[in-house]
Each structure stands twice: as C-alpha cells, then as structure tokens.
Design an enzyme around this catalytic site. Sequence first.
Site, mmCIF file in Angstrom:
data_model
loop_
_atom_site.group_PDB
_atom_site.id
_atom_site.type_symbol
_atom_site.label_atom_id
_atom_site.label_comp_id
_atom_site.label_asym_id
_atom_site.label_seq_id
_atom_site.Cartn_x
_atom_site.Cartn_y
_atom_site.Cartn_z
ATOM 1 N N LYS A 1 0.816 -1.224 0.000
ATOM 2 C CA LYS A 1 0.000 0.000 0.000
ATOM 3 C C LYS A 1 0.846 1.269 0.000
ATOM 4 O O LYS A 1 0.466 2.255 -0.642
ATOM 5 C CB LYS A 1 -1.027 0.002 1.136
ATOM 6 C CG LYS A 1 -0.483 -0.144 2.537
ATOM 7 C CD LYS A 1 -1.641 -0.302 3.526
ATOM 8 C CE LYS A 1 -1.214 -0.996 4.792
ATOM 9 N NZ LYS A 1 -0.116 -0.407 5.543
ATOM 10 N N ARG B 1 -7.316 1.956 11.461
ATOM 11 C CA ARG B 1 -7.013 0.541 11.634
ATOM 12 C C ARG B 1 -7.987 -0.138 12.582
ATOM 13 O O ARG B 1 -7.858 -1.336 12.833
ATOM 14 C CB ARG B 1 -5.600 0.367 12.166
ATOM 15 C CG ARG B 1 -4.631 -0.079 11.046
ATOM 16 C CD ARG B 1 -3.259 0.227 11.484
ATOM 17 N NE ARG B 1 -2.227 -0.662 11.094
ATOM 18 C CZ ARG B 1 -1.165 -0.263 10.381
ATOM 19 N NH1 ARG B 1 -1.093 0.938 9.876
ATOM 20 N NH2 ARG B 1 -0.165 -1.085 10.177
ATOM 21 N N ARG C 1 11.869 -7.540 3.107
ATOM 22 C CA ARG C 1 11.751 -6.094 2.905
ATOM 23 C C ARG C 1 12.962 -5.384 3.516
ATOM 24 O O ARG C 1 13.419 -5.721 4.603
ATOM 25 C CB ARG C 1 10.467 -5.638 3.600
ATOM 26 C CG ARG C 1 10.206 -4.181 3.535
ATOM 27 C CD ARG C 1 8.736 -3.880 3.631
ATOM 28 N NE ARG C 1 8.193 -3.962 4.983
ATOM 29 C CZ ARG C 1 6.940 -3.623 5.275
ATOM 30 N NH1 ARG C 1 6.130 -3.223 4.324
ATOM 31 N NH2 ARG C 1 6.504 -3.715 6.509
ATOM 32 N N ARG D 1 13.243 -3.156 8.801
ATOM 33 C CA ARG D 1 12.510 -2.391 9.803
ATOM 34 C C ARG D 1 12.511 -3.166 11.109
ATOM 35 O O ARG D 1 12.448 -4.394 11.115
ATOM 36 C CB ARG D 1 11.050 -2.219 9.335
ATOM 37 C CG ARG D 1 10.819 -0.947 8.584
ATOM 38 C CD ARG D 1 9.457 -0.886 7.957
ATOM 39 N NE ARG D 1 8.342 -1.224 8.834
ATOM 40 C CZ ARG D 1 7.067 -1.030 8.499
ATOM 41 N NH1 ARG D 1 6.756 -0.509 7.331
ATOM 42 N NH2 ARG D 1 6.091 -1.364 9.305
ATOM 43 N N ARG E 1 0.819 -8.192 13.750
ATOM 44 C CA ARG E 1 0.171 -7.217 12.870
ATOM 45 C C ARG E 1 -0.897 -7.875 12.002
ATOM 46 O O ARG E 1 -1.954 -7.304 11.765
ATOM 47 C CB ARG E 1 1.229 -6.522 11.996
ATOM 48 C CG ARG E 1 1.836 -5.316 12.704
ATOM 49 C CD ARG E 1 3.313 -5.187 12.446
ATOM 50 N NE ARG E 1 3.642 -4.791 11.112
ATOM 51 C CZ ARG E 1 4.839 -4.968 10.562
ATOM 52 N NH1 ARG E 1 5.786 -5.574 11.246
ATOM 53 N NH2 ARG E 1 5.082 -4.547 9.355
HETATM 54 P P1 AMP Z 1 2.957 0.622 9.039
HETATM 55 O O1 AMP Z 1 4.104 1.362 8.449
HETATM 56 O O2 AMP Z 1 1.618 1.093 8.494
HETATM 57 O O3 AMP Z 1 3.127 -0.864 8.952
HETATM 58 O O4 AMP Z 1 2.925 1.001 10.602
HETATM 59 C C1 AMP Z 1 4.010 0.682 11.446
HETATM 60 C C2 AMP Z 1 3.554 0.600 12.884
HETATM 61 O O5 AMP Z 1 3.042 1.881 13.311
HETATM 62 C C3 AMP Z 1 2.384 -0.372 13.136
HETATM 63 O O6 AMP Z 1 2.816 -1.706 13.325
HETATM 64 C C4 AMP Z 1 1.798 0.210 14.417
HETATM 65 O O7 AMP Z 1 2.597 -0.096 15.551
HETATM 66 C C5 AMP Z 1 1.924 1.703 14.167
HETATM 67 N N1 AMP Z 1 0.730 2.223 13.475
HETATM 68 C C6 AMP Z 1 0.667 2.726 12.206
HETATM 69 N N2 AMP Z 1 -0.573 3.128 11.906
HETATM 70 C C7 AMP Z 1 -1.328 2.881 13.011
HETATM 71 C C8 AMP Z 1 -2.700 3.062 13.334
HETATM 72 N N3 AMP Z 1 -3.568 3.598 12.457
HETATM 73 N N4 AMP Z 1 -3.123 2.683 14.575
HETATM 74 C C9 AMP Z 1 -2.270 2.172 15.473
HETATM 75 N N5 AMP Z 1 -0.971 1.963 15.232
HETATM 76 C C10 AMP Z 1 -0.490 2.312 14.023
#
Ligand code: AMP
Length: 214
Positions: free
Chosen positions: A14, A89, A123, A156, A167
């Site tokens: 995404k 989310r 990744r 990461r 996740r």
């Molecule tokens: P992502 O880059 O979208 O995979 O986000 C990395 C991490 O940030 C996630 O595993 C969560 O710990 C936190 N995170 C990102 N977006 C959200 C959200 N909308 N609600 C809660 N935690 C978030």
Amino acid sequence: MRKYIITGVQGCGKGTQAIMLAKDFNLVHISVGDIFRWHIQSHTKLAARIQRFTVEGKLVPDELVEEVVKQRLDQHDWNYGFILDGFPRNEIQASFFLESYDIDAVILIDVPDQVVLDRIMNRRLCAKCGLDYNLIFHRPKVDGICDVCKGNLVARADDNPEAVRSRLKDYHQKTAPVLELFKQKELIIKVDGTKDTNTVQNEIRNKLSLIKIV
Ligand code: AMP
C-alpha cells in the site's frame, strides 16, 4: 479534491501504491507508520510513548494516533486531496475520522497472508532516504546499498516474525471489520495485490476512473 484511504495487510504494497498515486494526482500521502518512524528517528517526546508498540508490531493507542492524524490534516496543505495510508485501523479510529471528514474511496489491496509474510521478511528500507526495497523482486544494484542515495539498507525493527504475526492478527480482528462499514457505503474498490506494481497501480486507477496510465 480527492480523499482516499489505502488499506490491506501489512506488506501488501500500500505504501508503494499510495506514493505512485499521490505523485501523479498531486495528493498528499499521509502514512501514519512513516510519521511514527520519523518521531522515533528524531527522538521526539512522542517517540518514547510509541516505540514499544511499533517495535512489537502492536497498534499504538488510539489517542496518540488521532493526535498525529489530526495534526497532519490540520496543516491543510492538501489542496488536491490526500491519501491516508495505514489509517484507520480499527472502529474507534474510523469513527474519529468520519466525524470530521468524508471519503471518496477506500482502496483495498488484497494479498494472502503467506505472500505478505514472505515479502515482509525480505523487505529492506534505506536508512537515509526511506526508499523501499525487496530482496526478491526489487533488489538494489549493490547489496545493502541504496541505488539512489547510497545509504545503508536495513530491515525495519518491526519486520520480525513475531511482530509480523501480531500485525496480521490485528488486521484480521480489528481492521477488516472496519472495512465492512465502508463496504456498506459502497466506497471500497478491491485490487489484486499479488500482481506487479504497475499492474496493481493501473487496476486502482481504472477502478477509480482516474486517467493517467503508468
Ligand atoms: P505501518 O508502516 O503502516 O506498517 O505502521 C508501522 C507501525 O506503526 C504499526 O505496526 C503500528 O505499531 C503503528 N501504526 C501505524 N498506523 C497505526 C494506526 N492507524 N493505529 C495504530 N498503530 C499504528
């Protein structure tokens, strides 16, 4: 003005798709995960409150998420619209958002869990400019080095098997039900995220009736 949400399991692509769409249609790309990573790298006050959640792949508490999203949208630098990546989310976040904003479409990138698990473990991210690589289908020219800025490529902190599983579980338990809400309003377009990047992007543009073809 176009307002989109892009969603799907972690590792579905995404972020990449959002950046491509944002670039051609002048949308502001708002990735909550990127904002959190920036705070952690910059050692801000917020970093101390979010780091333990992000490292374990757990959702950050809603009030902190709402704070960063509100702050970002309040900048009003999105004259042509925005694309929200990784938000909402869960139901609480969706209700918070829909209180103040409407949405034109939710782009759902569909990829099976096993495929994303393989992708995520391969990744890599440039520590300097943040560019995404994948050791299977988007390798850097020189191992471990960013093609663009020559920064070091790193995994990461939350791309480890336990965090990834956490996740995926959260996605199925908390995020997928929110999509039902958008589905009832007929706002969802679903695309097959197992295809190559340009094919996915073109499917998104076709389904949103956007014109430029990559
Ligand atoms: P992502 O880059 O979208 O995979 O986000 C990395 C991490 O940030 C996630 O595993 C969560 O710990 C936190 N995170 C990102 N977006 C959200 C959200 N909308 N609600 C809660 N935690 C978030």
